[in-house]
Design an enzyme around this catalytic site. Sequence first.
Site, PDB file in Angstrom:
ATOM      1  N   GLY A   1     -38.622  34.841   5.510  1.00 57.25           N
ATOM      2  CA  GLY A   1     -39.159  34.225   4.617  1.00 57.25           C
ATOM      3  C   GLY A   1     -40.139  33.027   4.847  1.00 57.25           C
ATOM      4  O   GLY A   1     -40.664  33.147   6.153  1.00 57.25           O
TER       5      GLY A   1
ATOM      6  N   GLY B   1     -40.920  25.674   6.696  1.00 63.68           N
ATOM      7  CA  GLY B   1     -41.781  24.586   6.735  1.00 63.68           C
ATOM      8  C   GLY B   1     -42.802  24.888   7.487  1.00 63.68           C
ATOM      9  O   GLY B   1     -42.856  25.161   8.811  1.00 63.68           O
TER      10      GLY B   1
ATOM     11  N   SER C   1     -44.146  30.680   8.682  1.00 59.62           N
ATOM     12  CA  SER C   1     -42.971  31.696   8.277  1.00 59.62           C
ATOM     13  C   SER C   1     -42.026  31.830   9.339  1.00 59.62           C
ATOM     14  O   SER C   1     -42.098  31.313  10.467  1.00 59.62           O
ATOM     15  CB  SER C   1     -43.804  33.022   8.314  1.00 59.62           C
ATOM     16  OG  SER C   1     -44.969  33.108   7.352  1.00 59.62           O
TER      17      SER C   1
ATOM     18  N   ASP D   1     -35.542  17.196   0.358  1.00 60.70           N
ATOM     19  CA  ASP D   1     -35.566  18.441  -0.543  1.00 60.70           C
ATOM     20  C   ASP D   1     -34.334  19.471  -0.426  1.00 60.70           C
ATOM     21  O   ASP D   1     -34.562  20.528  -0.028  1.00 60.70           O
ATOM     22  CB  ASP D   1     -37.079  19.249   0.470  1.00 60.70           C
ATOM     23  CG  ASP D   1     -37.585  20.449  -0.682  1.00 60.70           C
ATOM     24  OD1 ASP D   1     -37.252  20.298  -2.034  1.00 60.70           O
ATOM     25  OD2 ASP D   1     -37.917  21.656  -0.108  1.00 60.70           O
TER      26      ASP D   1
END
Length: 830
Positions: A521, A524, A527, A638
């Site tokens: 996926g 930061g 990938s 986040d």
Amino acid sequence: MAVLEQRLLYYVTVLAILLLHCSSFLSAQIPQNYSSTANISTTWINHPLPILNSTNLNTATPILIRGLGFACGFYCNWDGKVSSRDCVFGVLIYQNRFSLPDGYSLLFLQFPQLVWSTNRNNLVQPNATLQLTQDGDLVLANSDGTLVWSSNTAGKSVSGMKLTEMGNLVLFGRNNEIIWQSFDHPTDSLLLGQQLAPGQQLTLTASVSATNLSEGLLSLTISHDGLSAYTESNPPQQYFAYSFYDYPAEFRNGSFGGMDIPPASAAQFMRFGPDGHLKVYEWAGSNWLPVADLLATDFGDCGYPMVCGRYGVCSNGQCGCPETTNSQAAFFSQINFRQPNLGCSLVTPISCDHSQYHSLLELNNTYYFAFNSSSYAKKIKAEDCKNMCLSNCSCKAALFSIDPGEKTSKRKGSCLLLNEVFSMTNHENYMGLYYNTTLFVKVQNHYDKPSRHKIVILAYTLGAFFGVFFVIGSCLVIFRHRLKESNEIEGDFLDQVPGMPTRYSYENLKAATEDFSQKLGEGGFGSVYEGALNDGIKIAVKCLDGLGQVKDSFLVEVKTIGSIHHVNLVKLIGFCFEKSHRLLVYEYMANGSLDRWIFGGKQDHSLPWLTRKKIILDIAKGLAYLHEDCSQKIIHLDIKPQNILLDQHFNAKVSDFGLSKLIDKDQSRFVTTMRGTPGYLAPEWLNSEITEKVDVYSFGIVMLEILCGRKNLDWSKNEEDRHLLNVFKRKAEEEKLQDLVDKKNEDMLIHVEEAVEMMGIAAWCLQGNYTKRPSMSLVVKVLEGLVAAETNLDYDFTNSSVVRTFGDQRQEADDVAASLLLPSALSGPR
């Protein structure tokens, strides 16, 4: 005679292929006496056999057959090569079948249609296996043994599997009760007689194309209230909605939820297609033909999201690109002039680094399919709508509409910001139908070239200072050489820091990840790829992209995060600092991210109560450590389910510190730009006055999502139930919080009271005034039962008294919150 000649032609074609590939097909012979049921402890192997079809020669391995109508088994796309087949396990609807003469024992299905499948995003090859295990789990594995799909019914007393006369694949128990059924997990089709259970909601996802079975961008949600079709963007863009008036929602002979369908004279099925239509197909004697289209728009084919591709304009069924006036340069070009339906692309891509050159192309008489979205900002001026889009780099277009009574451009209207732009419609000929709508599409202007006068001055300047530039150039060469040495020295310095993670070479990590072939996926700044070290330990390798900020982020993560060790934080075990390569090596988390397990969706995972309770406590402990126990206070900024990873024992660990802000322990607050993910942002972000309490607020959102088993923002639900916090507030006032507890797992129903108590802790974390929220260390104590939770709570979680300057006006934060947060993920590059 024509039918006989056609069948003879098919027979000759198939027989010729059999003779060419005799060894392959003879090894794949299977009995003709198929059953509609199967017992546990049974295994089937994918030996693809020909399917009779007028347009292709696909292959299949039938497993169960129900009369003359349905079969389940492996279904494969075939490109003409025996060794090259991509297969799914699914259910087929067909009308005719016949066998070759004795000695071949092969079965041929004529014109089958795939109406359900398990693995269209993860195709399998010949020799793949399907197994109904002894403990009742239906498992699909590829030819190399890799697990592809499971029904997750192990230990649920499954006695066998059957294919019903309606085409429903069922795993049944000792008393013939249904334990699992394919009707509860549709792909892109519905079958005659299929209906919703009480409280059930189904989602159909269209394929990419007729030949590519993978999931595309278009989805259709069906509930007892009606259906809603939308594109999978952020946020989703709705293009069709219909309210049912006939309950229950059932695909009947002649109707579906009140929508009329021609009565069936032969077999029928319904399919949500790649073009966005929901069509009913009926057997016409020699093929399947559409007899009804249930998603008919006011603009015909022009009213669908992908009819002309991204940025395409549909006019009377023809595709083109947005046009400009004679004084403007062309901003768009067709991707393929021979296929205009593929859409258009920007001549100059939008760059956030040069936002001063952004402008909006005004498209009048333009209808956009998301016109009826509920995400509009109400009662604002057109100029404010344009400024909102220009100030947000994620915004690609703004849709503005004025109510019928508003006659001038100075009046207020509704504004919708779009993160992606799909097909638009020129509605010049439909002015009476959709009024006063304008689409402002963001474009990137070319940079101004210097004038001839400036060029002359520049030439003289360059001539006069040529010697200076020569010296500067020499210095740059020397500086570059020393910078390279500095990088190596800096890398060597990292090796000398006590407690630093292991340093790997780029070639070692390239080999460990098999040339970065298995992507897990996006993380930061880059990938993330799966890999394995020489000792067999699995790892996740994050490749950092670009230079500049990436270097700083790399040093921060290696020097700071690498020295942090906590059981509820994902461990950084190594790094690579070699030339331009910056890589981070993390421990591998076998069960992936939390969102896969609490939101259900396509894999329909469901966690028991104790597991959810432990995950909540694990997250709280990880955040408490970051906020209070590190040498520097670390605010994550986040927190969301996608950034919570689960190991093989479902221990939760906080991950992805790419948005973290490191501050001194004695510094109570700081000011930063808005970042994070919409839906998880605390109200004080509007004032840019941030403390660690923003993480507490985000934790409260995640806690609610775990307890309720749904997303904070769910576009598939009714408008009043779309936002979880609104539903939470309403249910709290009605004293019916038990209605929110996730009911997908029976174990949750046993612990409803405990779940409601924990919702009170979540409400404490969600207080609009951040000074009234608890610290994460206090949350840990409450969750462990050492301290009582606060009960005097305000359930208006978005309430904030802060005021923020916006444009040339000062507006109350509550007035601008929706327009600032709904359109996009504001976290920026990660």
